[in-house]
Write a protein that holds these residues in place. Structure first.
Motif, mmCIF file in Angstrom:
data_model
loop_
_atom_site.group_PDB
_atom_site.id
_atom_site.type_symbol
_atom_site.label_atom_id
_atom_site.label_comp_id
_atom_site.label_asym_id
_atom_site.label_seq_id
_atom_site.Cartn_x
_atom_site.Cartn_y
_atom_site.Cartn_z
ATOM 1 N N THR A 16 0.611 -1.333 -0.165
ATOM 2 C CA THR A 16 -0.217 0.265 -0.027
ATOM 3 C C THR A 16 0.866 0.814 -0.167
ATOM 4 O O THR A 16 1.388 0.928 0.758
ATOM 5 C CB THR A 16 -1.235 0.075 0.824
ATOM 6 O OG1 THR A 16 -1.976 -1.218 1.135
ATOM 7 C CG2 THR A 16 -2.349 1.271 1.031
ATOM 8 N N TYR B 31 0.557 5.509 0.780
ATOM 9 C CA TYR B 31 -0.188 6.531 1.344
ATOM 10 C C TYR B 31 0.431 8.053 1.007
ATOM 11 O O TYR B 31 1.757 7.910 1.268
ATOM 12 C CB TYR B 31 0.190 6.407 2.860
ATOM 13 C CG TYR B 31 -0.390 4.640 3.782
ATOM 14 C CD1 TYR B 31 -2.104 4.862 3.530
ATOM 15 C CD2 TYR B 31 0.327 3.952 4.116
ATOM 16 C CE1 TYR B 31 -2.664 3.930 3.888
ATOM 17 C CE2 TYR B 31 0.106 2.577 4.117
ATOM 18 C CZ TYR B 31 -1.285 2.725 4.412
ATOM 19 O OH TYR B 31 -2.874 1.325 4.709
ATOM 20 N N PRO C 19 -4.792 5.991 0.027
ATOM 21 C CA PRO C 19 -3.919 5.341 -0.404
ATOM 22 C C PRO C 19 -4.051 4.124 -1.555
ATOM 23 O O PRO C 19 -5.444 4.663 -2.170
ATOM 24 C CB PRO C 19 -4.927 4.337 0.801
ATOM 25 C CG PRO C 19 -6.495 4.592 0.557
ATOM 26 C CD PRO C 19 -6.390 6.025 0.089
ATOM 27 N N TYR D 5 -3.440 0.490 -3.296
ATOM 28 C CA TYR D 5 -2.820 -0.825 -3.173
ATOM 29 C C TYR D 5 -2.791 -1.395 -4.651
ATOM 30 O O TYR D 5 -2.815 -1.027 -5.974
ATOM 31 C CB TYR D 5 -4.391 -1.643 -2.433
ATOM 32 C CG TYR D 5 -4.779 -0.587 -2.060
ATOM 33 C CD1 TYR D 5 -4.385 -1.239 -0.789
ATOM 34 C CD2 TYR D 5 -5.989 -0.033 -1.238
ATOM 35 C CE1 TYR D 5 -5.046 -0.585 0.826
ATOM 36 C CE2 TYR D 5 -6.441 0.221 -0.663
ATOM 37 C CZ TYR D 5 -6.223 0.654 0.594
ATOM 38 O OH TYR D 5 -6.942 0.918 1.512
#
Length: 581
Positions: free
Chosen positions: A100, A102, A125, A127
């Protein structure tokens, strides 16, 4: 790019995103899968907060955690304005698996104060998955269609091709292919029936592509509609990729009347009856969806529900057109207006043979069943025979007027019937009212209570399971005899009395001008109702009701004295009977 110290900035995960004028977006990798352990991410951030001098000053990022310290992204465009483009690279090699990223953007205010107290940025976020190698199906979706031949005599196939590409920097080995089930509502083309050519790619060099062809089976009768699913390319040691699949199976309509079966032989139905009677014929109607069920080899089988089914009889003509039974005398007793794919139904038609038709004459015509542009037909013949003769159709309803009343006759209809009801109307009242109080078990009935010279219409109700009833008729009889109708209500008595098994209770209803609700009930010595024998409207005439010594639950009652009471409007009469065992 360097680290952004956390001495005066603390990023909070509890930030309410919808309160923030700062937002970031990350440019995704194809399929969110990457094959390098030090990926570079790009994105954009925007600040919609006033005043206009609140500019984005920094963009921070962190991999797999929001804990300090954060890294500062490189501003590549729009620096010091309401929006910026930025670039961020992993600072340490990433392992194979899920990760992930951020991201948070900071404006002038939030960049210069303690963010624990006043933080207005929102964490975004992203992914992604790090793979050791990466296979890509170039197409996002593929589609095709299949149009069945008519007649549909052999299974078909559809070929769907797609391209696989090695977008990694390594050789990918042993790429296999599979299909999910292709689904259309509750209909399936099963994935294990789909084949691929090649079935496996043993080796695909970096940057190379290969074409794969899937062969999808479409069996006879495959339901019409759009089937959707996915094909999958699965390398031996890396992540799979998918392509969406859509296959449209075109419609093929079919409707079949079985040439042999029920009352049909060689696509011909022959019915035999006397004048002034109703004869019945049965035929099986199918919406076949398999080769074995397709009784007509010249079309079908179909693959879609048939609706708006219509039954189109033609008039029946005697030889040389010297006489006719009009098509209005032919109607359906049992039929359906729609049939599901693979469905079947036994239909019943009736032909009313008019009075006065000469015996020995054959009447012939066509009967067509159609739905839209499709149809099937058969030949219908009616033979008129002498009244009282032994030759009749398997299924018929007729009658004779005699001096003791009107005699009604019918056949067993092979429907596992539970008894019969007779309904009558006359010229003074076109409403059909039931003559019998209990279901008739025999296949004949004497209507004694008729007026001389009055024409009566009769319908026969065939009682089936689940309290269903099939009505046939009407037939007409003009009374040539019969007793006079009573002028008053009377409970006439029962016979035998005393009795041990059954007794018949007689009563009469007069001509009142209106129908009258009557009830006939059995009571014990305490005045409790044991059983209700009759509870219905009464037409003028003479009646009998049978009691078999059982209560309303069907249990035999004990020996003793009982009472039977007739109520009809203001009339009431009670008599005694004795049950012996």
């Amino acid at each position: 790019m360097g680290n952004y110290s956390s001495d005066n900035v603390t990023v909070l995960e509890e930030v309410k995103t919808y309160d923030s004028p700062l937002a970031s977006s990350i440019t995704p990798f194809p399929g969110n899968i990457i094959t390098t352990s030090l990926p570079v991410f790009t994105g954009n951030s925007i600040n919609s907060r006033s005043p206009a001098n609140c500019k984005i000053m920094k963009v921070l990022y962190k991999l797999n955690t929001t804990q300090e310290p954060w890294n500062e992204a490189l501003i590549t465009a729009g620096g010091g304005t309401e929006w910026v483009s930025w670039e961020a690279q992993a600072t340490e090699p990433l392992t194979t698996g899920f990760h992930t990223l951020y991201v948070v953007a900071l404006d002038m205010t939030s960049a210069t104060i303690n963010m624990t107290e006043n933080f207005t940025g929102s964490i975004t976020p992203y992914y992604f998955f790090v793979a050791s190698s990466y296979i890509d199906i170039v197409e996002y979706s593929i589609s095709d269609s299949y149009t069945p031949d008519d007649p549909w005599r052999v299974d078909g196939t559809v070929s769907l091709s797609f391209t696989v590409r090695n977008v990694s920097e390594q050789v990918i080995e042993n790429i296999g292919f599979s299909s999910s089930d292709l689904v259309n509502d509750s209909n399936y083309i099963y994935g294990n029936m789909v084949t691929f050519s090649p079935s496996i790619i043993l080796e695909l060099q970096p940057g190379y592509v290969d074409t794969v062809t899937a062969t999808v089976p479409v069996v006879i009768g495959q339901a019409a509609g759009t089937y959707t699913g996915t094909f999958c390319a699965s390398p031996g040691r890396s992540s799979p990729d998918y392509v969406n699949v859509s296959l449209f199976v075109d419609t093929l309509w079919d409707i079949d009347v079985q040439d042999y079966g029920a009352s049909l032989a060689a696509n011909r139905m022959t019915l035999v009856g006397v004048e002034n009677s109703v004869v019945l014929g049965k035929f099986n109607l199918d919406n076949p969806n398999t080769k074995d069920d397709n009784f007509d080899p010249y079309d079908g089988p179909g693959n879609i529900k048939i609706e708006n089914i219509a039954y189109m009889p033609g008039s029946l003509f005697a030889y040389g057109n010297v006489d006719t039974i009009p098509k209005s005398n032919i109607s359906m007793v049992a039929s359906v207006t729609s049939l599901e794919t693979g469905g079947a139904y036994q239909c019943i038609l009736q032909v009313a043979i008019p009075a006065g038709k000469p015996t020995g004459r054959d009447f012939v015509g066509d009967f067509t069943v159609e739905s839209g542009s499709i149809n099937d037909e058969f030949r219908l013949k009616v033979i008129v025979v002498e009244p009282g003769g032994s030759v009749t159709s398997l299924y018929a309803f007729w009658g004779d007027a005699a001096y003791d009343g009107n005699h009604l006759y019918w056949t067993d209809f092979s429907m596992n019937e539970k008894g019969y009801n007779l309904y009558r109307s006359d010229a003074s009242d076109t409403t059909f009212a039931r003559l019998n109080s209990m279901a008739i078990a025999e296949i004949e009935y004497l209507d004694m209570y008729v007026r001389l010279g009055t024409t009566y219409q009769y319908k026969l109700g065939i009682k089936l399971e689940d309290n269903k009833e099939l009505l046939i008729g009407p037939i007409s009889l003009t009374a040539i005899g019969g007793p006079d109708l009573p002028s008053k209500f009377s409970l006439r008595g029962c016979y035998p009395n005393p009795f041990s098994k059954t007794t018949m209770i007689s009563f009469q209803c007069p001509v009142t001008g209106d129908k009258t609700e009557i009830s006939l009930r059995i009571y014990d010595l305490s005045g409790r109702i044991v059983k209700t024998l009759v509870d219905e409207e009464c037409r003028p005439g003479y009646y009998t009701a049978k009691w078999d010594g059982r209560d309303r639950t069907g249990k035999k009652v004990s020996s003793g004295i009982y009472f039977y009471r007739l109520n009809a409007g203001d009339f009431e009469s009670v008599k005694k009977l004795i049950l012996l065992k």
